[in-house]
Design an enzyme around this catalytic site. Structure first.
Site, mmCIF file in Angstrom:
data_model
loop_
_atom_site.group_PDB
_atom_site.id
_atom_site.type_symbol
_atom_site.label_atom_id
_atom_site.label_comp_id
_atom_site.label_asym_id
_atom_site.label_seq_id
_atom_site.Cartn_x
_atom_site.Cartn_y
_atom_site.Cartn_z
ATOM 1 N N PRO A 65 6.864 12.382 5.926
ATOM 2 C CA PRO A 65 6.211 12.939 6.637
ATOM 3 C C PRO A 65 6.431 13.224 8.194
ATOM 4 O O PRO A 65 7.065 11.798 8.723
ATOM 5 C CB PRO A 65 4.933 14.133 6.425
ATOM 6 C CG PRO A 65 4.665 12.383 5.568
ATOM 7 C CD PRO A 65 5.925 12.173 5.402
ATOM 8 N N ASN A 66 6.587 13.532 9.282
ATOM 9 C CA ASN A 66 7.218 13.815 10.258
ATOM 10 C C ASN A 66 8.832 13.295 10.586
ATOM 11 O O ASN A 66 8.752 13.088 12.009
ATOM 12 C CB ASN A 66 6.528 14.101 10.797
ATOM 13 C CG ASN A 66 5.275 14.865 11.566
ATOM 14 O OD1 ASN A 66 5.348 16.072 10.755
ATOM 15 N ND2 ASN A 66 4.177 14.301 10.679
ATOM 16 N N ARG A 117 9.459 13.352 19.574
ATOM 17 C CA ARG A 117 8.627 13.509 20.178
ATOM 18 C C ARG A 117 7.836 11.725 20.266
ATOM 19 O O ARG A 117 8.348 11.108 19.591
ATOM 20 C CB ARG A 117 7.753 14.226 19.536
ATOM 21 C CG ARG A 117 7.971 15.281 19.282
ATOM 22 C CD ARG A 117 6.937 16.071 19.440
ATOM 23 N NE ARG A 117 7.647 17.710 19.095
ATOM 24 C CZ ARG A 117 7.502 18.704 18.421
ATOM 25 N NH1 ARG A 117 6.806 18.427 17.599
ATOM 26 N NH2 ARG A 117 7.949 19.844 18.122
ATOM 27 N N TYR A 139 8.012 5.114 18.533
ATOM 28 C CA TYR A 139 9.217 5.374 18.085
ATOM 29 C C TYR A 139 10.574 5.460 18.402
ATOM 30 O O TYR A 139 11.490 5.639 18.031
ATOM 31 C CB TYR A 139 9.128 6.614 17.202
ATOM 32 C CG TYR A 139 7.481 6.785 16.529
ATOM 33 C CD1 TYR A 139 7.927 6.129 15.129
ATOM 34 C CD2 TYR A 139 7.364 7.708 16.542
ATOM 35 C CE1 TYR A 139 6.681 6.273 14.732
ATOM 36 C CE2 TYR A 139 5.507 7.754 15.625
ATOM 37 C CZ TYR A 139 5.313 6.835 14.448
ATOM 38 O OH TYR A 139 4.079 7.110 14.034
ATOM 39 N N ASN A 192 10.140 5.155 3.534
ATOM 40 C CA ASN A 192 9.717 4.973 4.884
ATOM 41 C C ASN A 192 8.595 6.550 4.383
ATOM 42 O O ASN A 192 8.908 7.122 4.598
ATOM 43 C CB ASN A 192 9.977 5.021 6.450
ATOM 44 C CG ASN A 192 9.186 5.174 6.512
ATOM 45 O OD1 ASN A 192 8.082 5.177 6.808
ATOM 46 N ND2 ASN A 192 9.729 5.466 8.597
ATOM 47 N N ALA A 219 3.311 9.192 7.128
ATOM 48 C CA ALA A 219 1.647 8.626 6.608
ATOM 49 C C ALA A 219 1.113 8.829 5.023
ATOM 50 O O ALA A 219 0.283 7.895 5.011
ATOM 51 C CB ALA A 219 1.643 9.275 7.513
ATOM 52 N N GLU A 278 10.192 -1.282 1.674
ATOM 53 C CA GLU A 278 9.495 -0.767 2.264
ATOM 54 C C GLU A 278 9.959 -0.740 3.711
ATOM 55 O O GLU A 278 9.917 -1.851 4.231
ATOM 56 C CB GLU A 278 7.991 -0.936 1.926
ATOM 57 C CG GLU A 278 7.101 -0.339 2.889
ATOM 58 C CD GLU A 278 5.180 -0.095 2.938
ATOM 59 O OE1 GLU A 278 5.513 -1.455 2.289
ATOM 60 O OE2 GLU A 278 4.600 0.173 3.522
ATOM 61 N N HIS A 301 8.921 0.193 7.741
ATOM 62 C CA HIS A 301 8.139 1.125 9.073
ATOM 63 C C HIS A 301 9.129 1.369 10.375
ATOM 64 O O HIS A 301 9.248 -0.547 10.708
ATOM 65 C CB HIS A 301 7.367 0.618 8.880
ATOM 66 C CG HIS A 301 6.175 1.105 8.322
ATOM 67 N ND1 HIS A 301 6.101 2.297 7.242
ATOM 68 C CD2 HIS A 301 5.775 0.346 6.964
ATOM 69 C CE1 HIS A 301 5.372 2.361 6.417
ATOM 70 N NE2 HIS A 301 5.370 0.970 5.378
ATOM 71 N N ARG A 327 -1.534 -1.206 15.336
ATOM 72 C CA ARG A 327 -1.512 0.199 15.375
ATOM 73 C C ARG A 327 -2.967 0.265 14.875
ATOM 74 O O ARG A 327 -3.697 -1.101 14.918
ATOM 75 C CB ARG A 327 -0.430 0.876 15.082
ATOM 76 C CG ARG A 327 0.941 1.075 15.460
ATOM 77 C CD ARG A 327 1.723 1.845 15.300
ATOM 78 N NE ARG A 327 0.995 3.395 15.775
ATOM 79 C CZ ARG A 327 2.066 4.663 15.307
ATOM 80 N NH1 ARG A 327 3.222 3.814 14.977
ATOM 81 N NH2 ARG A 327 1.833 5.419 15.815
HETATM 82 O O1 CA2 Z 1 6.628 3.119 12.028
HETATM 83 C C1 CA2 Z 1 6.596 4.227 11.032
HETATM 84 O O2 CA2 Z 1 7.850 4.280 10.105
HETATM 85 C C2 CA2 Z 1 5.987 4.923 10.304
HETATM 86 O O3 CA2 Z 1 5.836 5.082 8.702
HETATM 87 C C3 CA2 Z 1 5.439 6.128 10.886
HETATM 88 C C4 CA2 Z 1 4.890 6.942 10.888
HETATM 89 C C5 CA2 Z 1 3.000 7.290 10.136
HETATM 90 O O4 CA2 Z 1 2.579 7.529 10.000
HETATM 91 C C6 CA2 Z 1 3.531 5.408 10.098
HETATM 92 O O5 CA2 Z 1 2.047 4.717 10.466
HETATM 93 C C7 CA2 Z 1 4.228 4.046 10.840
HETATM 94 C C8 CA2 Z 1 4.459 8.526 11.157
HETATM 95 C C9 CA2 Z 1 6.226 9.419 10.951
HETATM 96 C C10 CA2 Z 1 6.322 10.085 12.178
HETATM 97 O O6 CA2 Z 1 6.895 9.793 12.812
HETATM 98 C C11 CA2 Z 1 7.373 10.889 14.539
HETATM 99 C C12 CA2 Z 1 8.195 10.101 14.892
HETATM 100 C C13 CA2 Z 1 8.451 11.454 16.032
HETATM 101 C C14 CA2 Z 1 7.524 11.948 16.643
HETATM 102 C C15 CA2 Z 1 6.285 12.613 15.788
HETATM 103 C C16 CA2 Z 1 6.229 11.473 14.434
#
Ligand code: CA2
Length: 149
Positions: free
Chosen positions: A11-12, A19, A24, A75, A78, A99, A101, A108
């Site tokens: 997700p996301n 963003r 990221y 990946n 969340a 896996e 990230h 974090r």
């Molecule tokens: O660091 C990663 O790749 C995560 O899997 C990214 C997830 C986060 O919940 C994990 O703890 C770590 C979040 C992905 C959301 O990605 C976004 C990218 C740009 C703007 C907003 C969210």
């Protein structure tokens, strides 16, 4: 065995590059897809690169990978920190799992320090941004060549 690796994004991750660039970066998911598929091709593999915001769809893709993929790079976003369903699917799949990230989840918030994916993974890469996907493809290619010999 199929010559494809399934690369799953949770997700996301479709928002990547649009963003929160301080966490990221500015690389988009399409950029990550291009780098991942190029590296897979260079290693003689095909990458089936996907993203979904739906936990059930991610579980179904993992189930399908049993028949269609040689290994899984994931990946889970969340869902990494919440999903026993994804862990169960990965363990039932019986394929090698890596896996990934983008961010270093250990730098974090503490709720990101636990991963339900890790017990099913041969290896974990985090904190290296999009390069982590390229490194995961290389590691998967090496793992699969060892499985074959
Ligand atoms: O660091 C990663 O790749 C995560 O899997 C990214 C997830 C986060 O919940 C994990 O703890 C770590 C979040 C992905 C959301 O990605 C976004 C990218 C740009 C703007 C907003 C969210």
């Amino acid at each position: 065995m199929p010559n494809a690796i399934l690369v799953i994004n949770g997700p996301n991750l479709n928002l990547l590059g649009t963003r929160e660039p301080e966490i990221y970066g500015r690389t988009t998911l399409d950029d990550v897809k291009a780098a991942t598929t190029a590296q897979a091709k260079a290693r003689g593999l095909a990458a089936d690169f996907r993203q979904s915001n739906d936990e059930g769809e991610l579980v179904e893709w993992i189930q399908d990978a049993r028949a269609s993929a040689a290994g899984i790079i994931i990946n889970a976003g969340a869902y990494t920190h919440t999903s026993v369903a994804i862990l169960d699917a990965l363990q039932a799949c019986g394929k090698p799992v890596i896996e990934v990230h983008l961010s270093n989840i250990y730098k974090r918030e503490s709720f990101r320090h636990h991963s339900y994916v890790s017990p099913a993974a041969t290896g974990v890469i985090c904190g290296l941004g999009a390069q982590g996907y390229v490194l995961a493809v290389d590691a998967m290619a090496d793992l699969l060549s060892k499985v074959k010999t």
